[in-house]
Structures are given as C-alpha cells and as structure tokens.
Design a protein around this motif. Structure first.
Motif, PDB file in Angstrom:
ATOM      1  N   GLU A 122      -4.705  10.655  -4.977  1.00 25.58           N
ATOM      2  CA  GLU A 122      -5.255   9.085  -5.189  1.00 25.58           C
ATOM      3  C   GLU A 122      -6.429   8.950  -5.133  1.00 25.58           C
ATOM      4  O   GLU A 122      -7.142   8.316  -5.708  1.00 25.58           O
ATOM      5  N   HIS A 156       1.125   4.089  -3.035  1.00 26.72           N
ATOM      6  CA  HIS A 156       0.687   5.429  -2.559  1.00 26.72           C
ATOM      7  C   HIS A 156       1.763   6.338  -3.170  1.00 26.72           C
ATOM      8  O   HIS A 156       1.662   7.436  -3.799  1.00 26.72           O
ATOM      9  N   HIS A 192       0.829  -1.155  -0.112  1.00 25.37           N
ATOM     10  CA  HIS A 192       0.202  -0.078  -0.010  1.00 25.37           C
ATOM     11  C   HIS A 192       0.846   1.098  -0.070  1.00 25.37           C
ATOM     12  O   HIS A 192       0.723   2.244  -0.841  1.00 25.37           O
ATOM     13  N   GLU A 219       1.683   9.267  -5.766  1.00 26.26           N
ATOM     14  CA  GLU A 219       1.917  10.547  -5.534  1.00 26.26           C
ATOM     15  C   GLU A 219       3.000  11.234  -6.572  1.00 26.26           C
ATOM     16  O   GLU A 219       2.964  12.355  -6.919  1.00 26.26           O
TER      17      GLU A 219
END
Length: 151
Positions: free
Chosen positions: A38, A21, A17, A25
C-alpha cells in the motif's frame, strides 16, 4: 450523552482504515504483475505525479509523515526491486533525486485502478455535496490534529 467507544469518530476511522488496508492487500496478492504494498503504491503515485520535480528522501519523509529511518528502509527496498532509481543532482552531491522506473510506471497503472475502485466504493451512495462535505470535515480533523493540509 456519552458515546460507546465503538461509536467514536476515531474508532470508526480506524475501522475504515483497517478495511481499506485489508482490501488493498487482497488486491496486491491477486496482482502478480504488480505486487506493490500500500505504501509503495502511494509513494510511486507521488513520484509519478511529481516527475518534473526534484524529489529527494526528505520530501518523502515530509509528504508521508514518516521518519528518516522508515523512509530510508522503504526506499532501499523499492530500489532493490527496481521500482525507483536514485540519481545524483548537480547542485548538491549529497542529495539523490528519486526517479520512478518504467517498470514501476507499468505496475502503478494497475495500482491506480485498484485505488480508484476502492475510492469509488468508499463514496458509493453519497451525493457530490456529501463527498465535498466529507473531504472538508477530514481536512478540519487533520488540521485539528496539527497536520497541514493543502488538498
């Protein structure tokens, strides 16, 4: 045999995760034309895929498992940025239908390319059978945690 904390499934999922992420980004910052967070990407994708339906804030809360306050704040920001519009519905003056704007649809095209590239990277080196098995296992885990899944 006891596993080290770093070998647990939960820890591994958390690492994945975090890496997803961070990657998304980076893509967002590289993309001056579509600087979507996101969560905005996922919400816009959901609104785009359900344009024929009457999607309201409550549907967003349910779909993304977020609180009323979180949904309200996120949608307000998206409305100020011109990504969505809230339109009255005929059958209930209290409800506002969420509609994705043309501007957001253009941004979403790049966002979808970024998501697809990340998805492809995640399954690189896996066979179709392994990918299907992974999806099945993820559904089982979500169900075990009390989440209804219909994907």
């Amino acid at each position: 045999m006891e596993l080290k904390p770093s070998e647990t499934i939960g820890y591994q999922i958390r690492l994945i995760h975090n890496k997803i992420h961070k990657r998304m980004e980076t893509k967002r910052k590289e993309n001056e034309k579509a600087p979507l967070t996101e969560m905005q990407r996922w919400m816009l994708r959901y609104l785009s895929e359900n344009r024929e339906k009457e999607i309201c804030q409550r549907d967003i809360e349910t779909e993304f498992h977020i609180s009323r306050a979180t949904a309200s704040n996120m949608l307000s920001v998206m409305e100020r940025r011109g990504l969505i519009e809230r339109q009255s519905v005929e059958h209930d003056a209290r409800l506002k239908r969420l509609v994705i704007t043309e501007n957001a649809l253009g941004m979403l095209q790049q966002a979808n390319q970024d998501i697809a590239a990340t998805e492809q990277l995640l399954v690189e080196g896996m066979t179709p059978e392994e990918i299907a098995c992974l999806r099945k296992c993820l559904r089982i885990m979500l169900k075990n945690l009390g989440e209804d899944t219909d994907w």
